[in-house]
Scaffold this motif. Structure first.
Motif, PDB file in Angstrom:
ATOM      1  N   LEU A 415      20.315   0.753  36.167  1.00 51.62           N
ATOM      2  CA  LEU A 415      19.119   0.141  36.592  1.00 51.62           C
ATOM      3  C   LEU A 415      19.143  -1.123  35.579  1.00 51.62           C
ATOM      4  N   ALA A 416      19.413  -0.760  34.488  1.00 52.17           N
ATOM      5  CA  ALA A 416      19.429  -1.807  33.342  1.00 52.17           C
ATOM      6  C   ALA A 416      20.183  -3.051  33.930  1.00 52.17           C
ATOM      7  N   LYS A 417      21.367  -2.635  34.311  1.00 55.85           N
ATOM      8  CA  LYS A 417      22.406  -3.698  34.751  1.00 55.85           C
ATOM      9  C   LYS A 417      21.755  -4.506  36.015  1.00 55.85           C
ATOM     10  N   ASN A 418      21.020  -3.725  36.797  1.00 49.31           N
ATOM     11  CA  ASN A 418      20.619  -4.408  38.048  1.00 49.31           C
ATOM     12  C   ASN A 418      19.339  -5.131  37.748  1.00 49.31           C
ATOM     13  N   GLY A 419      18.835  -5.128  36.609  1.00 48.64           N
ATOM     14  CA  GLY A 419      17.450  -5.881  36.307  1.00 48.64           C
ATOM     15  C   GLY A 419      16.355  -5.391  36.470  1.00 48.64           C
ATOM     16  N   GLU A 420      16.526  -3.824  37.192  1.00 50.09           N
ATOM     17  CA  GLU A 420      15.330  -3.333  37.523  1.00 50.09           C
ATOM     18  C   GLU A 420      14.599  -2.617  36.520  1.00 50.09           C
ATOM     19  N   ILE A 421      13.873  -3.216  35.876  1.00 49.26           N
ATOM     20  CA  ILE A 421      13.138  -3.099  34.403  1.00 49.26           C
ATOM     21  C   ILE A 421      11.994  -1.982  34.433  1.00 49.26           C
ATOM     22  N   GLU A 422      11.275  -2.357  35.824  1.00 49.17           N
ATOM     23  CA  GLU A 422      10.210  -1.495  35.812  1.00 49.17           C
ATOM     24  C   GLU A 422      10.579  -0.190  36.166  1.00 49.17           C
ATOM     25  N   LYS A 423      11.637  -0.132  36.814  1.00 48.09           N
ATOM     26  CA  LYS A 423      12.311   1.398  37.223  1.00 48.09           C
ATOM     27  C   LYS A 423      12.838   2.187  36.007  1.00 48.09           C
ATOM     28  N   LEU A 424      13.506   1.382  35.351  1.00 51.04           N
ATOM     29  CA  LEU A 424      14.112   1.576  34.187  1.00 51.04           C
ATOM     30  C   LEU A 424      13.035   2.120  33.040  1.00 51.04           C
ATOM     31  N   ASN A 430      10.077   8.969  31.386  1.00 52.92           N
ATOM     32  CA  ASN A 430      10.073  10.330  31.871  1.00 52.92           C
ATOM     33  C   ASN A 430      11.227  11.231  31.161  1.00 52.92           C
ATOM     34  N   LEU A 431      12.216  10.528  31.090  1.00 54.13           N
ATOM     35  CA  LEU A 431      13.371  11.462  30.306  1.00 54.13           C
ATOM     36  C   LEU A 431      12.903  11.552  28.698  1.00 54.13           C
ATOM     37  N   ILE A 432      12.452  10.687  28.093  1.00 58.07           N
ATOM     38  CA  ILE A 432      12.127  10.913  26.503  1.00 58.07           C
ATOM     39  C   ILE A 432      10.866  11.904  26.634  1.00 58.07           C
ATOM     40  N   ASP A 433      10.232  11.657  27.387  1.00 57.02           N
ATOM     41  CA  ASP A 433       8.856  12.712  27.362  1.00 57.02           C
ATOM     42  C   ASP A 433       9.295  14.030  27.602  1.00 57.02           C
ATOM     43  N   GLY A 434      10.276  14.106  28.457  1.00 58.31           N
ATOM     44  CA  GLY A 434      10.860  15.634  28.733  1.00 58.31           C
ATOM     45  C   GLY A 434      11.502  15.979  27.435  1.00 58.31           C
ATOM     46  N   LEU A 435      12.333  15.135  26.738  1.00 56.39           N
ATOM     47  CA  LEU A 435      12.865  15.443  25.551  1.00 56.39           C
ATOM     48  C   LEU A 435      12.237  16.110  24.541  1.00 56.39           C
ATOM     49  N   LEU A 436      11.026  15.176  24.590  1.00 56.91           N
ATOM     50  CA  LEU A 436      10.115  15.505  23.322  1.00 56.91           C
ATOM     51  C   LEU A 436       9.303  16.809  23.429  1.00 56.91           C
ATOM     52  N   THR A 437       8.848  17.031  24.598  1.00 53.19           N
ATOM     53  CA  THR A 437       8.677  18.204  25.020  1.00 53.19           C
ATOM     54  C   THR A 437       9.327  19.411  24.729  1.00 53.19           C
ATOM     55  N   ALA A 438      10.616  19.371  25.047  1.00 51.42           N
ATOM     56  CA  ALA A 438      11.652  20.367  24.588  1.00 51.42           C
ATOM     57  C   ALA A 438      11.567  20.463  23.204  1.00 51.42           C
ATOM     58  N   VAL A 439      11.664  19.416  22.657  1.00 55.24           N
ATOM     59  CA  VAL A 439      12.101  19.361  20.916  1.00 55.24           C
ATOM     60  C   VAL A 439      10.706  20.097  20.307  1.00 55.24           C
ATOM     61  N   TYR A 440       9.482  19.863  21.021  1.00 55.99           N
ATOM     62  CA  TYR A 440       8.228  20.543  20.482  1.00 55.99           C
ATOM     63  C   TYR A 440       8.471  22.169  20.342  1.00 55.99           C
ATOM     64  N   GLU A 441       9.011  22.500  21.261  1.00 55.12           N
ATOM     65  CA  GLU A 441       9.218  23.893  21.491  1.00 55.12           C
ATOM     66  C   GLU A 441      10.432  24.424  20.746  1.00 55.12           C
ATOM     67  N   LEU A 442      11.158  23.499  20.349  1.00 52.89           N
ATOM     68  CA  LEU A 442      12.526  23.578  19.597  1.00 52.89           C
ATOM     69  C   LEU A 442      12.055  24.049  18.300  1.00 52.89           C
ATOM     70  N   SER A 443      11.105  23.212  18.034  1.00 56.85           N
ATOM     71  CA  SER A 443      10.777  22.890  16.434  1.00 56.85           C
ATOM     72  C   SER A 443      10.708  24.090  15.593  1.00 56.85           C
ATOM     73  N   PRO A 444      10.079  25.335  15.815  1.00 51.28           N
ATOM     74  CA  PRO A 444      10.042  26.543  15.320  1.00 51.28           C
ATOM     75  C   PRO A 444      11.615  26.931  14.965  1.00 51.28           C
ATOM     76  N   PHE A 445      12.479  26.843  15.746  1.00 55.85           N
ATOM     77  CA  PHE A 445      13.823  27.295  15.695  1.00 55.85           C
ATOM     78  C   PHE A 445      14.532  26.225  15.051  1.00 55.85           C
ATOM     79  N   ILE A 446      14.713  25.110  15.031  1.00 55.75           N
ATOM     80  CA  ILE A 446      15.392  24.170  14.374  1.00 55.75           C
ATOM     81  C   ILE A 446      14.573  23.013  13.835  1.00 55.75           C
ATOM     82  N   PRO A 447      13.766  23.323  12.976  1.00 58.48           N
ATOM     83  CA  PRO A 447      12.809  22.490  12.187  1.00 58.48           C
ATOM     84  C   PRO A 447      13.208  21.029  11.977  1.00 58.48           C
ATOM     85  N   ASP A 448      14.376  21.092  11.318  1.00 56.30           N
ATOM     86  CA  ASP A 448      14.638  19.810  10.739  1.00 56.30           C
ATOM     87  C   ASP A 448      15.188  19.055  11.642  1.00 56.30           C
TER      88      ASP A 448
END
Ligand SMILES: [Zn+2]
Length: 474
Positions: A415-424, A430-448
């Motif tokens: 997407l970046a290569k094709n200049g589709e910035i909005e799509k990118l 969405n991906l980072i939001d998904g990651l951070l949601t998972a990390v929130y749930e991970l925080s009791p296990f691996i807090p650091d």
């Protein structure tokens, strides 16, 4: 918001911390952090058990005053707990003056259920425990752990009349008023309860001097149970602290399966005798095996937790022992499995995902307006409330692996290569939001690690110079 009180078993300080202690602390800490995420107020006890002959003897061998010896060892345990980043709030030592005074008060309050009697039978000094006739016969009179013949003993002791409380304890276990986890241990405990004898709670001062004096009887010193088990309430100020009732009963008490029976029989008997409510959950975890075998000095397969900790750091340690060691069943540790989990899961699944997303966001100068990632899924909550920590961890890890699949399918780099910035932007958001949601749930296990990841994606995102989990790191 609830008030949640969590406890861990207090180790006997005549040796070094071992893997079993580490599991106890990690589970309790994970549960404490989970409750804090939910907005609950948490009080979390840890401590050390410091009386008894084994300790006095060890100090003598080292030519140290006993108090100096226990101070030194209590510090070792405290350092160990710190290394595991365990978020305890209260630390109790059974040699604390306030603990000793409170235990004496507990003795007085239980005196209707305490009687003096003569003990005639066998004893193992190595185990510091009385041996039943059945055990004596089964072992031919030699302690299997110490390879020493049992000593014949004749002495006067005080006994705690457990039989006064059996009906009430059975009722509490059956009704889940005091829930025993895992469920399959319940039946075992109910059988043991039937045959449970009264317990000796003191020894003559001539036999045992390093302990809490029995109130109003200078010839006797408290022995193990009353002293050690009381720590769970003395540390939060029983009987006179104003806020004691706000914290007791404990929401969860974590113990190894080898000491569950004392916590499920003697301990509730004491509490009922004191007129106190019973803990809501007694959580007993399995043992860590090495190559399918029990760790033992004689086999020479004991794994030193400090060595494990130093090989790949704390996140790897907590990751392995909270995910690959089943919360309830015995599970295996081997160095191969540990390396594999580190490289294939922490470094590949999580570390690479973080690195790829941060690099893409950095290169394309993408600023993420973050959604609210501070949410816990219902499924996760159900597992954590049921103390199914390794399963909850699996659940979150599936989300991490799902994100890796999505990044491969959605190919943000093209997407970046094709200049589709909005799509990118949308894709990365969405991906980072998904990651951070998972990390929130991970925080009791691996807090650091969780804190580091949240930091990477806060504000202007820059590519981390060092990967989160470097490979071939020692
Ligand atoms: Zn023994």
């Amino acid at each position: 918001m609830e008030k949640i009180y969590i406890t861990t078993a207090i180790p006997y300080v005549n040796g070094k911390p071992h893997i079993g202690h580490a599991v106890d602390y990690c589970l309790a800490d994970c549960y404490a952090r989970y409750h804090r995420l939910k907005g609950d107020e948490v009080r979390f006890q840890a401590g050390t058990d410091e009386h008894g002959n084994k300790i006095a003897q060890k100090a003598k061998e080292l030519d140290l005053p006993v108090q100096d010896y226990v101070n030194e060892n209590a510090n070792k345990f405290r350092d160990f707990i710190k290394k595991l980043n365990v978020s305890y709030t209260d630390f109790v030592r059974t040699t604390d003056e306030s603990h000793e005074k409170r235990v004496q008060e507990i003795w007085r309050r239980l005196s209707d259920h305490i009687y003096k009697a003569k003990y005639e039978g066998w004893y193992c000094t190595g185990c510091e425990r009385y041996v039943t006739k059945k055990e004596f016969d089964e072992t031919g009179g030699v302690c299997p752990d110490h390879q020493k013949p049992y000593e014949e003993l004749q002495e006067e002791n005080y006994y705690f009349r457990v039989s006064d409380f059996k009906d009430r304890i059975r009722e509490a276990i059956v009704s889940n008023e005091m829930r025993i986890l895992p469920e399959f241990r319940k039946k075992e405990i109910l059988c043991l309860l039937e045959e449970s004898p009264d317990v000796s709670i003191s020894r003559p001062v001539s036999q045992l001097s390093w302990g809490v004096p029995v109130p109003d009887d200078p010839s006797q010193v408290m022995y193990v149970w009353l002293d050690a088990l009381s720590n769970y309430i003395t540390v939060i100020g029983f009987p006179d602290a104003k806020d004691f009732g706000e914290w007791w009963p404990a929401n969860a008490q974590f113990v190894g399966k080898d000491i569950l029976r004392f916590h499920a029989i003697i301990w509730p008997a004491m509490l009922i005798g004191l007129g106190l409510p019973l803990p809501q959950n007694l959580v007993s975890h399995g043992m860590v095996l090495c190559d399918g075998q029990k760790m033992s000095k004689s086999i020479g397969n004991v794994v030193d937790p400090i060595e494990v900790l130093e090989s790949h750091g704390l996140d790897a340690f907590r990751y392995y022992f909270l995910r690959h060691i089943d919360t309830f069943a015995d599970s295996d540790f081997t160095w191969d499995k540990y390396e594999e989990a580190y490289n294939n899961e922490l470094a590949n699944d999580l570390g690479n995902l973080v690195q790829r997303l941060a690099t893409l966001a950095d290169k394309n100068q993408i600023v993420i307006s973050r959604d609210n990632n501070s949410r816990l899924s219902d499924e996760y909550i159900a597992l954590m409330d049921g103390f199914e920590f390794s399963k909850a961890f699996d659940l979150v890890w599936n989300k991490i692996q799902e994100l890796n699949k999505r990044i491969d399918e959605e190919k943000p780099w093209s997407l970046a290569k094709n200049g589709e910035i909005e799509k990118l932007k949308t894709c990365l958001h969405n991906l980072i939001d998904g990651l951070l949601t998972a990390v929130y749930e991970l925080s009791p296990f691996i807090p650091d690690a969780a804190a580091k990841i949240i930091d990477i994606f806060s504000g202007k995102i820059t590519t981390p110079k060092v990967p989160l989990f470097p490979k071939n790191h020692n």
